[in-house]
Design a protein around this motif. Structure first.
Motif, short mmCIF file in Angstrom:
data_model
loop_
_atom_site.label_atom_id
_atom_site.label_comp_id
_atom_site.label_asym_id
_atom_site.label_seq_id
_atom_site.Cartn_x
_atom_site.Cartn_y
_atom_site.Cartn_z
N LEU A 103 0.81 -1.22 0.00
CA LEU A 103 0.00 0.00 0.00
C LEU A 103 0.84 1.27 0.00
O LEU A 103 0.35 2.34 -0.36
CB LEU A 103 -0.94 0.01 1.21
CG LEU A 103 -2.02 -1.07 1.24
CD1 LEU A 103 -2.80 -1.01 2.56
CD2 LEU A 103 -2.95 -0.96 0.06
N ALA A 104 2.08 1.18 0.40
CA ALA A 104 2.94 2.36 0.48
C ALA A 104 3.42 2.77 -0.91
O ALA A 104 3.67 1.94 -1.79
CB ALA A 104 4.14 2.08 1.38
N SER A 105 3.54 4.07 -1.09
CA SER A 105 4.06 4.59 -2.36
C SER A 105 5.58 4.38 -2.41
O SER A 105 6.22 4.21 -1.37
CB SER A 105 3.73 6.07 -2.49
OG SER A 105 4.48 6.81 -1.54
N PRO A 106 6.17 4.41 -3.61
CA PRO A 106 7.64 4.26 -3.70
C PRO A 106 8.38 5.34 -2.91
O PRO A 106 9.43 5.06 -2.33
CB PRO A 106 7.91 4.38 -5.20
CG PRO A 106 6.62 3.98 -5.86
CD PRO A 106 5.54 4.42 -4.93
N MET A 109 8.32 4.32 0.71
CA MET A 109 9.24 3.20 0.95
C MET A 109 10.68 3.68 0.97
O MET A 109 11.48 3.24 1.82
CB MET A 109 9.05 2.11 -0.12
CG MET A 109 7.76 1.31 0.05
SD MET A 109 7.60 0.51 1.66
CE MET A 109 8.93 -0.66 1.59
N ALA A 110 11.02 4.59 0.07
CA ALA A 110 12.39 5.14 0.04
C ALA A 110 12.68 5.91 1.33
O ALA A 110 13.76 5.77 1.92
CB ALA A 110 12.58 6.03 -1.18
N GLN A 111 11.70 6.70 1.77
CA GLN A 111 11.87 7.45 3.02
C GLN A 111 12.01 6.49 4.21
O GLN A 111 12.86 6.68 5.07
CB GLN A 111 10.67 8.37 3.22
CG GLN A 111 10.75 9.19 4.49
CD GLN A 111 9.49 10.03 4.74
OE1 GLN A 111 8.50 9.87 4.04
NE2 GLN A 111 9.54 10.89 5.73
N PHE A 112 11.21 5.46 4.23
CA PHE A 112 11.27 4.48 5.31
C PHE A 112 12.62 3.76 5.32
O PHE A 112 13.23 3.60 6.38
CB PHE A 112 10.12 3.48 5.17
CG PHE A 112 10.13 2.41 6.21
CD1 PHE A 112 9.80 2.70 7.52
CD2 PHE A 112 10.49 1.10 5.90
CE1 PHE A 112 9.80 1.72 8.50
CE2 PHE A 112 10.50 0.11 6.87
CZ PHE A 112 10.16 0.43 8.16
N GLN A 113 13.09 3.34 4.15
CA GLN A 113 14.38 2.66 4.06
C GLN A 113 15.51 3.58 4.54
O GLN A 113 16.43 3.14 5.23
CB GLN A 113 14.65 2.18 2.63
CG GLN A 113 13.78 1.02 2.19
CD GLN A 113 14.01 -0.22 3.02
OE1 GLN A 113 15.09 -0.47 3.54
NE2 GLN A 113 12.96 -1.03 3.17
N ALA A 114 15.43 4.86 4.19
CA ALA A 114 16.45 5.81 4.65
C ALA A 114 16.42 5.95 6.16
O ALA A 114 17.47 6.00 6.81
CB ALA A 114 16.23 7.16 3.98
N THR A 135 1.73 6.54 5.85
CA THR A 135 2.86 6.67 6.77
C THR A 135 2.44 6.24 8.17
O THR A 135 3.17 5.56 8.86
CB THR A 135 3.38 8.13 6.79
OG1 THR A 135 3.71 8.52 5.46
CG2 THR A 135 4.59 8.27 7.69
N THR A 136 1.22 6.61 8.56
CA THR A 136 0.72 6.19 9.87
C THR A 136 0.60 4.67 9.92
O THR A 136 0.95 4.04 10.90
CB THR A 136 -0.66 6.83 10.15
OG1 THR A 136 -0.53 8.24 10.05
CG2 THR A 136 -1.17 6.44 11.52
N GLN A 137 0.15 4.07 8.83
CA GLN A 137 0.03 2.62 8.79
C GLN A 137 1.39 1.96 8.87
O GLN A 137 1.54 0.90 9.48
CB GLN A 137 -0.69 2.17 7.51
CG GLN A 137 -2.17 2.50 7.52
CD GLN A 137 -2.84 2.12 6.21
OE1 GLN A 137 -2.17 1.79 5.23
NE2 GLN A 137 -4.16 2.17 6.19
N LEU A 138 2.41 2.56 8.27
CA LEU A 138 3.75 1.96 8.31
C LEU A 138 4.30 1.95 9.73
O LEU A 138 5.09 1.09 10.07
CB LEU A 138 4.71 2.72 7.39
CG LEU A 138 4.63 2.39 5.91
CD1 LEU A 138 5.55 3.30 5.11
CD2 LEU A 138 4.95 0.95 5.65
#
Length: 150
Positions: A103-106, A109-114, A135-138
């Motif tokens: 469900l997350a946008s690319p 995902m890039a922000q999360f990985q960073a 982002t809240t769901q992540l």
């Protein structure tokens, strides 16, 4: 120094050991007091008294062993159940993680990985795009990791 009347813990193994300890102490005390009166009456046959005492000690040790085995078996069952629950919880969290990744946008995902690589906390959302709900769901799986501990 601990007394015989110390409170037992609520954990199954601690409770079983505490109960076993109290039972064993009172059981051995009764055996020894009964045997000592027998020894006083039967001073002439000390060899038979020693054998009788040895038999009582062996019986007491067998009883303690059987109670300990029972307590250990109970604890093993509790631990097996906890492992089963943890496996189920882990599976649920893995499925949730997979869903959130899809469900997350690319960009998210890039922000999360960073953030994962740098170890920094998530930054508050700065735009009013559909991204903030995802982002809240992540971040939800992190709140699940603080569940009850044994």
């Amino acid at each position: 120094m601990t007394s015989m009347n110390t409170p037992c813990f609520t954990v199954a193994m601690d409770l079983g050991v505490c109960q076993l300890r109290n039972f064993s102490i009172s059981f051995l005390s009764s055996l020894l007091s009964a045997e000592s009166s027998h020894v006083k009456l039967d001073n002439g046959s000390s060899g038979a008294s020693v054998v009788a005492i040895d038999n009582k000690i062996e019986q007491a040790m067998d009883l303690v062993k059987s109670h300990l085995m029972y307590a250990v078996r109970e604890e093993v069952e509790v631990l097996k159940e906890q492992i089963k629950e943890l496996i189920d919880r882990n599976s649920q969290l893995e499925q949730e993680n997979t869903l959130l990744k899809t469900l997350a946008s690319p960009e998210q995902m890039a922000q999360f990985q960073a953030q994962v690589q740098t170890g920094s906390p998530p930054a508050p959302p700065t735009t009013a795009t559909p991204g903030p709900p995802n982002t809240t769901q992540l971040t939800q799986p992190n709140s699940h990791s603080s569940g009850p501990s044994a």
